[in-house]
Enzyme design. Sequence first.
Site, PDB file in Angstrom:
ATOM      1  N   GLU A  73       0.802  -1.222   0.000  1.00  0.00           N
ATOM      2  CA  GLU A  73       0.000   0.000   0.000  1.00  0.00           C
ATOM      3  C   GLU A  73       0.839   1.278   0.000  1.00  0.00           C
ATOM      4  O   GLU A  73       0.448   2.284  -0.581  1.00  0.00           O
ATOM      5  CB  GLU A  73      -0.957   0.009   1.193  1.00  0.00           C
ATOM      6  CG  GLU A  73      -2.137  -0.942   1.046  1.00  0.00           C
ATOM      7  CD  GLU A  73      -1.804  -2.384   1.335  1.00  0.00           C
ATOM      8  OE1 GLU A  73      -0.716  -2.645   1.885  1.00  0.00           O
ATOM      9  OE2 GLU A  73      -2.617  -3.269   1.014  1.00  0.00           O
ATOM     10  N   HIS A  99     -11.733  -3.817   9.605  1.00  0.00           N
ATOM     11  CA  HIS A  99     -12.246  -3.717   8.239  1.00  0.00           C
ATOM     12  C   HIS A  99     -13.578  -2.972   8.197  1.00  0.00           C
ATOM     13  O   HIS A  99     -14.361  -3.144   7.280  1.00  0.00           O
ATOM     14  CB  HIS A  99     -12.435  -5.110   7.631  1.00  0.00           C
ATOM     15  CG  HIS A  99     -11.179  -5.714   7.094  1.00  0.00           C
ATOM     16  ND1 HIS A  99     -10.050  -5.870   7.853  1.00  0.00           N
ATOM     17  CD2 HIS A  99     -10.856  -6.198   5.870  1.00  0.00           C
ATOM     18  CE1 HIS A  99      -9.099  -6.436   7.112  1.00  0.00           C
ATOM     19  NE2 HIS A  99      -9.568  -6.641   5.910  1.00  0.00           N
TER      20      HIS A  99
HETATM   21  C1  LIG Z   1      -2.946  -4.110   4.260  1.00  0.00           C
HETATM   22  C2  LIG Z   1      -3.904  -4.966   3.560  1.00  0.00           C
HETATM   23  N1  LIG Z   1      -3.951  -4.930   2.216  1.00  0.00           N
HETATM   24  C3  LIG Z   1      -4.819  -5.705   1.546  1.00  0.00           C
HETATM   25  C4  LIG Z   1      -5.665  -6.539   2.220  1.00  0.00           C
HETATM   26  C5  LIG Z   1      -6.656  -7.413   1.469  1.00  0.00           C
HETATM   27  N2  LIG Z   1      -6.186  -8.795   1.479  1.00  0.00           N
HETATM   28  C6  LIG Z   1      -6.618  -9.638   2.434  1.00  0.00           C
HETATM   29  S1  LIG Z   1      -5.884 -11.101   2.316  1.00  0.00           S
HETATM   30  C7  LIG Z   1      -4.978 -10.646   0.979  1.00  0.00           C
HETATM   31  C8  LIG Z   1      -4.045 -11.638   0.361  1.00  0.00           C
HETATM   32  C9  LIG Z   1      -2.964 -12.063   1.286  1.00  0.00           C
HETATM   33  O1  LIG Z   1      -2.259 -13.126   0.759  1.00  0.00           O
HETATM   34  P1  LIG Z   1      -1.212 -13.962   1.603  1.00  0.00           P
HETATM   35  O2  LIG Z   1      -0.420 -13.062   2.465  1.00  0.00           O
HETATM   36  O3  LIG Z   1      -0.450 -14.783   0.632  1.00  0.00           O
HETATM   37  O4  LIG Z   1      -2.059 -14.886   2.562  1.00  0.00           O
HETATM   38  P2  LIG Z   1      -3.098 -16.040   2.238  1.00  0.00           P
HETATM   39  O5  LIG Z   1      -4.441 -15.415   2.113  1.00  0.00           O
HETATM   40  O6  LIG Z   1      -2.658 -16.717   0.984  1.00  0.00           O
HETATM   41  O7  LIG Z   1      -3.080 -16.950   3.412  1.00  0.00           O
HETATM   42  C10 LIG Z   1      -5.270  -9.342   0.626  1.00  0.00           C
HETATM   43  C11 LIG Z   1      -4.681  -8.637  -0.519  1.00  0.00           C
HETATM   44  C12 LIG Z   1      -5.606  -6.527   3.632  1.00  0.00           C
HETATM   45  N3  LIG Z   1      -6.429  -7.281   4.378  1.00  0.00           N
HETATM   46  N4  LIG Z   1      -4.710  -5.747   4.276  1.00  0.00           N
END
Ligand SMILES: Cc1ncc(C[n+]2csc(CCOP(=O)(O)OP(=O)(O)O)c2C)c(N)n1
Lengths: 325, 329
Positions: A62, A131
């Site tokens: 971000e 959220h």
């Molecule tokens: C700071 C932030 N940016 C974006 C999001 C939206 N978001 C939630 S989960 C996610 C993907 C995360 O992927 P990863 O770290 O690989 O974990 P996984 O879901 O695969 O366990 C995103 C972009 C968020 N919750 N917080």
Amino acid sequence: MATKNLPMREALRQALREEMQRDERVFIMGEEVGKWHGTHRVTQGLYEEFGARRVRDTPISEMAIAGAAVGAAMAGLRPVAELMTINFAFLSLDAMINHAAKIHYMFNGQFTVPLVYRAATGWGNQATATHSHMPEPIFAHFPGMYVGVPSNAYDAKGMLKAAIRDENPVLFTETIALYPKPSPVPDEEYVLPIGKADIKRQGGDVTIVTYARGVEWSLQAADMLAKEGVEVEIVDMRWLRPLDMEPVFESFKKTNRCVVVEESLPMFSFGSEIAAQLQEAAFDYMDAPIKRVSAMDVPLPYAAEIELMALPNAQKIVDAVRGVL
Amino acid sequence: MATQTATLPKEQLLDWYHQIVLIRKFENMCDALYAEKRITGVYMHLYSGHEATGVGALAAITPEDHVITAYRDHGIALARGVDPKAVMAEMMGKRTGTSGGKGGSMHLASREHNFWGGYAIVGGHLPLATGIALKVKYMGEPNVVISFVGDGATNNGYFHEAVNLAAVWDLPVVWIIENNLVGMGTRVEEASGQPDLVKRAIAYGMKEGPRVDGQDVVAVYEAVKEAVEYARATGPVLMESLTYRYQGHGVSDRQYSAREDLKSELEIWQQRDPIIVLRSRLTKRFKNIEPELERIEEEADRIVAEAVEFAEQSPAPGYEDLIANVYVE
Ligand SMILES: Cc1ncc(C[n+]2csc(CCOP(=O)(O)OP(=O)(O)O)c2C)c(N)n1
């Protein structure tokens, strides 16, 4: 003029598509905006239409999204940077406030920062404390950036087009609950001016000042109140910055009563600002204390029962209006 | 290490089998309850597919050690020994839930288990792990912190700052990247300049741990055990567990399962499902163990059913809960 009933997400997509067709410098970047079609499907199909140069998937970064948008805009592009949800803009805050909003001033006008930050916003649906933010007033606190907060599909399209064309940085937030809601959108192109409020319903008894989803709740409350013979006037601010107070003053001079409706928190808020400006500018017209209907002053919990207690609704607005009559 | 595997006691392997099966059944139940709207809300991220990582990793630490993770936290809570009843009650937003119904699926936590919670802002929990490890070192305690982190989360600023600080201060953290190949929909190689994520350890001057087979609980256990020993004695370790999520990113997006390319990828990973891998280890080593495994599976069904019943009969929070704990009174 021919119109089509479009959900807000489609109206926004039209705005993005039209502006990208019009101006090659306009591009989209953000998390999951391309191949994944956008978390709220606003950018659906744009990657296929415009390709990876114009619709850019980013890592979950971000700070870099917000800061790279500033640099790209200074250097001559027109970024539309999506922050997925406004909750994640807290990670971008420094780039947005210390750079996007200040660079034009700090370097005495040498640079412009013509970018748009788009973010989904709004409380509710058990999204829980981290959220469930509607923090637009935080961003509107700082001079140098405009803040657009549309309440329906028609407004959203015209406002987003204006935001993309403007030379100033704009934070443009889109209430998640409004994405599927349709309103008539003209087939012909239109742009709505930045910083112009809109009267969403006319009435002579009480002025309701609101924005975004507050408009929907206020319209519901207005119908309920009309049955009791109370006519409210609803001013949809549409922009928190620039803040168009003229229609509010005009309405207040007619009704002498005001209720402010905001989905956000009550402390240091939109409601505080409107009330302060009204008493400064129109004290002699005031027949009752200005009331505010806000979210409760708590972090939002998960359990639906208590989450809903904390949120504004039409009934709370009705009660507040009765309270100023 | 191979010798160690052969000598792992039967009870331990059966306990892992129990935990992995319990998590899978718990997640399947959550999925079913969500479809029936008995669990509601916009966010719920299932741990199905990841079980061997959570179970193997947490088997390598003691109850006095510390655990923190992101929002994909049901399996971590269960593997840490949190009562499935309290976890299910939290899923349903009940007062008896781990967070009193105020945290929900993404925010399970249990103070008494040194499970410091699930966090929904990507990367947000990582500096907390650093801080918890600081307390451990500051007070001269012998413990470690296990911080799970998604592959996608390694790309925001929180990761860089938290991991670097732990390296600078030689803090006892084992960072376990649960690499399931994708963030929401963006793949590791599209999001990370160096997709071999564990290599970042070198840049931070910290111990580069292994990239372990995250489908094999034994492999995870042994790798984490070694990393934990290093962290206790010396400082932070960055390691990776390669795994796969079975039910898309979360309930808010199911477009995942509709994509053909991803479907075939899923099938390949499911051939090496954590349950299958452990089962075959067990059946190879111990004759006629099947009836015992079946008993474990039935036991897991019973625990999940009881958790659901407990949760459904629990009271919802009320107004006093809504306003409680904003501040310490
Ligand atoms: C700071 C932030 N940016 C974006 C999001 C939206 N978001 C939630 S989960 C996610 C993907 C995360 O992927 P990863 O770290 O690989 O974990 P996984 O879901 O695969 O366990 C995103 C972009 C968020 N919750 N917080």
